[in-house]
Design a protein around this motif. Sequence first.
Motif, PDB file in Angstrom:
ATOM      1  N   PHE A   1       0.840  -1.209   0.000  1.00 55.41           N
ATOM      2  CA  PHE A   1       0.000   0.000   0.000  1.00 55.41           C
ATOM      3  C   PHE A   1       0.875   1.259   0.000  1.00 55.41           C
ATOM      4  O   PHE A   1       0.599   2.239   0.694  1.00 55.41           O
ATOM      5  CB  PHE A   1      -0.973   0.030   1.202  1.00 55.41           C
ATOM      6  CG  PHE A   1      -2.039  -1.020   1.141  1.00 55.41           C
ATOM      7  CD1 PHE A   1      -3.072  -0.930   0.208  1.00 55.41           C
ATOM      8  CD2 PHE A   1      -2.005  -2.113   1.994  1.00 55.41           C
ATOM      9  CE1 PHE A   1      -4.056  -1.905   0.145  1.00 55.41           C
ATOM     10  CE2 PHE A   1      -2.980  -3.093   1.931  1.00 55.41           C
ATOM     11  CZ  PHE A   1      -4.007  -2.995   0.998  1.00 55.41           C
ATOM     12  N   GLY A   2       2.003   1.168  -0.708  1.00 57.55           N
ATOM     13  CA  GLY A   2       2.834   2.353  -0.905  1.00 57.55           C
ATOM     14  C   GLY A   2       3.748   2.728   0.250  1.00 57.55           C
ATOM     15  O   GLY A   2       4.433   3.740   0.191  1.00 57.55           O
ATOM     16  N   LYS A   3       3.778   1.950   1.289  1.00 61.83           N
ATOM     17  CA  LYS A   3       4.627   2.286   2.452  1.00 61.83           C
ATOM     18  C   LYS A   3       5.288   1.013   2.971  1.00 61.83           C
ATOM     19  O   LYS A   3       4.720  -0.086   2.817  1.00 61.83           O
ATOM     20  CB  LYS A   3       3.766   2.831   3.595  1.00 61.83           C
ATOM     21  CG  LYS A   3       3.239   4.205   3.427  1.00 61.83           C
ATOM     22  CD  LYS A   3       2.495   4.507   4.716  1.00 61.83           C
ATOM     23  CE  LYS A   3       1.767   5.817   4.669  1.00 61.83           C
ATOM     24  NZ  LYS A   3       0.865   5.923   5.801  1.00 61.83           N
ATOM     25  N   SER A   4       6.420   1.195   3.669  1.00 61.37           N
ATOM     26  CA  SER A   4       7.024   0.006   4.284  1.00 61.37           C
ATOM     27  C   SER A   4       6.069  -0.468   5.384  1.00 61.37           C
ATOM     28  O   SER A   4       5.448   0.364   6.079  1.00 61.37           O
ATOM     29  CB  SER A   4       8.395   0.331   4.871  1.00 61.37           C
ATOM     30  OG  SER A   4       8.235   1.164   5.979  1.00 61.37           O
ATOM     31  N   ILE A   5       5.971  -1.767   5.525  1.00 61.90           N
ATOM     32  CA  ILE A   5       4.972  -2.258   6.499  1.00 61.90           C
ATOM     33  C   ILE A   5       5.384  -1.914   7.936  1.00 61.90           C
ATOM     34  O   ILE A   5       4.557  -1.938   8.838  1.00 61.90           O
ATOM     35  CB  ILE A   5       4.637  -3.762   6.323  1.00 61.90           C
ATOM     36  CG1 ILE A   5       5.877  -4.646   6.446  1.00 61.90           C
ATOM     37  CG2 ILE A   5       3.901  -4.004   5.018  1.00 61.90           C
ATOM     38  CD1 ILE A   5       5.554  -6.141   6.453  1.00 61.90           C
ATOM     39  N   SER A   6       6.667  -1.540   8.138  1.00 64.24           N
ATOM     40  CA  SER A   6       7.083  -1.128   9.489  1.00 64.24           C
ATOM     41  C   SER A   6       6.417   0.193   9.893  1.00 64.24           C
ATOM     42  O   SER A   6       6.409   0.554  11.068  1.00 64.24           O
ATOM     43  CB  SER A   6       8.600  -0.978   9.569  1.00 64.24           C
ATOM     44  OG  SER A   6       9.038  -0.027   8.631  1.00 64.24           O
ATOM     45  N   SER A   7       5.858   0.918   8.928  1.00 61.97           N
ATOM     46  CA  SER A   7       5.215   2.186   9.278  1.00 61.97           C
ATOM     47  C   SER A   7       3.813   1.959   9.857  1.00 61.97           C
ATOM     48  O   SER A   7       3.229   2.879  10.420  1.00 61.97           O
ATOM     49  CB  SER A   7       5.146   3.108   8.055  1.00 61.97           C
ATOM     50  OG  SER A   7       4.326   2.516   7.067  1.00 61.97           O
TER      51      SER A   7
END
Length: 404
Positions: free
Chosen positions: A283-289
């Motif tokens: 979804f366009g972001k690192s999943i750590s965010s």
Amino acid sequence: MDFDLTKEEALFRDSVREFGERYIKPHWVDLDEGKYSLLDLIPRLAEQGLIGLTLSSKYGGSEGSFLMAAIAAEELAYADPSLAVPVYFLLEIAWPFIVQRYAKDSVKEEVLPRLTKGEAWIGIASTEPQGGSDVGNERTEAKLVNGKWLLTGEKNMATGISIALRLPYGGGFVTITRTGPMEARHRAITTMLFMVKRNGVVNTGFETGDYEEWGRRGIPTGYLRLNGAPVDPDFILGEVNNGFKIAMEGFDVARTLIGAAALGTARWMLEQGREWIRSRVVFGKSISSYQSISFKYAELSTRLEAARLMVYRAAWLADKFYRGESVSILDIANAGAMAKMLAVELAIDVGLEVMKWFGGVSYFKETPVTRAFLGALSYYVGAEGAQNILRLIVARNLIGREVE
Ligand SMILES: Cc1cc2nc3c(=O)[nH]c(=O)nc-3n(C[C@H](O)[C@H](O)[C@H](O)COP(=O)(O)OP(=O)(O)OC[C@H]3O[C@@H](n4cnc5c(N)ncnc54)[C@H](O)[C@@H]3O)c2cc1C
């Protein structure tokens, strides 16, 4: 109160870490796949002074503390998160130590120097098919016939039998036997060192075979069917009918080191997870965010720190006990059970969470986290006390003997 390791302990940790990086990490997956043998690593572990780390220098041991053993178990598990190498290491700390405490001098002088050279094995044969948790109810019978104890019964899970058979000297098992009526329960339990192979000669009166395992496949576990297997009376540990306490003492120290090994595999899995969540963009972001992931990472990292404190404290208590300071065996039992309970459950929770972070690829062998999880699972379902048995120990210590 001082939370720092001493300079010596920190140097020791660094040396085991380097050793793991160099000699274990490159092989751990092959070890788990049966393409590399633990037997090839044993001479190196011996050279490094890790086998029988806590044994007396009289027997070739390094006179190390249990805290050092815990530090080493964590580092070895970080290098081999499938846990085969740390399991070898910790079993060869706990049970030879019990032999050193309770065997006759002649037995110690014969077996322990071969063990610290990496030529002999000492394991534990407790579990029986009717239920490993109820040690006082064990049925393997030992009868004294013509000057030898003859063992009859079955130990259905014992790690290292085929290793002992392949080592040059051989080895044995701290074996829990019944030397009196069933009704006497733990008061008729005797521990003896049953040798499967001694000085290169395989014993008689037993059959064995290894199981195929889901995890930690670099160290085999198998069964021992005993049908009149002989034990020399010199190989009794302590006194006849007084072996229950000896076995429990072995479990107590082993549990702390299992907790330490669980820390190493948990730390490794968390690091794998951290690298993955930082680089995986969905979804366009690192999943750590996403906080559902980063908060879980924070929580598991906090639990890892907490579990390490518990493990270190349990090891520190064991060191105090063996130095004769004011610590009771019940303090060690309690702390060891708590340490194993916390650290193993943490490793399982870390494994499940990190596998979720990896998503579908965690289901394939290319993703080694699942291999580590399966290693940790061995200490969740059994081995040196199932998780409920640890709760039983702690509850009995804190509430009273009425706890069933
Ligand atoms: C990989 C591996 C290696 C092993 N190596 C060895 C070895 O080297 N030597 C050895 O002797 N054994 C070994 N074991 C066996 C291990 O120690 C046993 O699995 C363990 O002690 C539990 O015994 P059990 O499996 O017979 O379970 P059981 O005793 O049948 O227990 C079954 C379940 O019931 C629960 N339970 C039992 N009693 C209670 C109670 N009073 N209250 C609440 N819950 C209870 C237990 O927690 C467990 O979840 C190994 C096991 C594994 C998986």
